[in-house]
Design a protein around this motif. Structure first.
Motif, PDB file in Angstrom:
ATOM      1  N   GLU A  39      23.251  10.292  28.087  1.00 10.16           N
ATOM      2  CA  GLU A  39      24.117  11.438  28.350  1.00 10.16           C
ATOM      3  C   GLU A  39      24.764  11.261  29.709  1.00 10.16           C
ATOM      4  O   GLU A  39      24.084  10.944  30.691  1.00 10.16           O
ATOM      5  CB  GLU A  39      23.302  12.727  28.346  1.00 10.16           C
ATOM      6  N   THR A  96      25.903  12.166  33.130  1.00 10.68           N
ATOM      7  CA  THR A  96      25.454  13.195  34.072  1.00 10.68           C
ATOM      8  C   THR A  96      26.359  13.317  35.293  1.00 10.68           C
ATOM      9  O   THR A  96      26.238  14.266  36.057  1.00 10.68           O
ATOM     10  CB  THR A  96      24.019  12.915  34.544  1.00 10.68           C
ATOM     11  N   ILE A 103      31.266  14.782  31.553  1.00  9.49           N
ATOM     12  CA  ILE A 103      29.850  15.064  31.779  1.00  9.49           C
ATOM     13  C   ILE A 103      29.319  15.819  30.565  1.00  9.49           C
ATOM     14  O   ILE A 103      29.973  16.716  30.039  1.00  9.49           O
ATOM     15  CB  ILE A 103      29.665  15.861  33.085  1.00  9.49           C
ATOM     16  N   GLY A 104      28.159  15.402  30.096  1.00 14.10           N
ATOM     17  CA  GLY A 104      27.558  15.982  28.898  1.00 14.10           C
ATOM     18  C   GLY A 104      27.799  15.162  27.646  1.00 14.10           C
ATOM     19  O   GLY A 104      27.135  15.369  26.631  1.00 14.10           O
ATOM     20  N   SER A 105      28.741  14.205  27.695  1.00 17.49           N
ATOM     21  CA  SER A 105      29.023  13.347  26.544  1.00 17.49           C
ATOM     22  C   SER A 105      27.825  12.449  26.251  1.00 17.49           C
ATOM     23  O   SER A 105      27.134  11.998  27.166  1.00 17.49           O
ATOM     24  CB  SER A 105      30.224  12.443  26.814  1.00 17.49           C
TER      25      SER A 105
END
Length: 107
Positions: free
Chosen positions: A22, A24, A67-69
């Motif tokens: 993920e 960050t 971010i979060g992908s």
């Protein structure tokens, strides 16, 4: 490192396995910071901008995954200060996913 295989084993990974991570954070123009989530590890890692795509043209920071992908990637190295470096090029990930490659060392 004298015992590189042992180092990989100590963090529960091996070279060239496919992991899921993920995003960050973004490290300026240099690439993305990630946390490995599969296998469940929480290990912080880094993907250099040249290892994010197969395109000849490199991604710019504005094009980095948000971010979060979630990304699939392949472990490449552990830097002397402990950071894991990954490759998220689709061709590299597909090669190891299709081959079901066993762990290999860099000896």
């Amino acid at each position: 490192m004298a015992d590189e295989d042992g180092l990989w084993a100590s963090i529960g990974l091996h070279l060239d396995q496919v992991v899921q991570c993920e995003v960050t954070g973004h490290r300026g123009r240099f690439g993305v910071e990630v946390s490995i989530v599969k296998p469940q590890s929480g290990i912080a890692a880094f993907i250099d901008f040249v290892l994010l795509t197969d395109e000849r043209r490199h991604l710019t920071p504005d094009e980095f995954p948000p971010i979060g992908s979630l990304l699939d990637a392949v472990p490449l190295a552990i830097h002397p200060y402990g950071e894991v470096r990954l490759c998220a090029r689709p061709s590299s990930v597909a090669r190891y996913r299709d081959q079901g490659s066993p762990p290999r060392s860099r000896r």
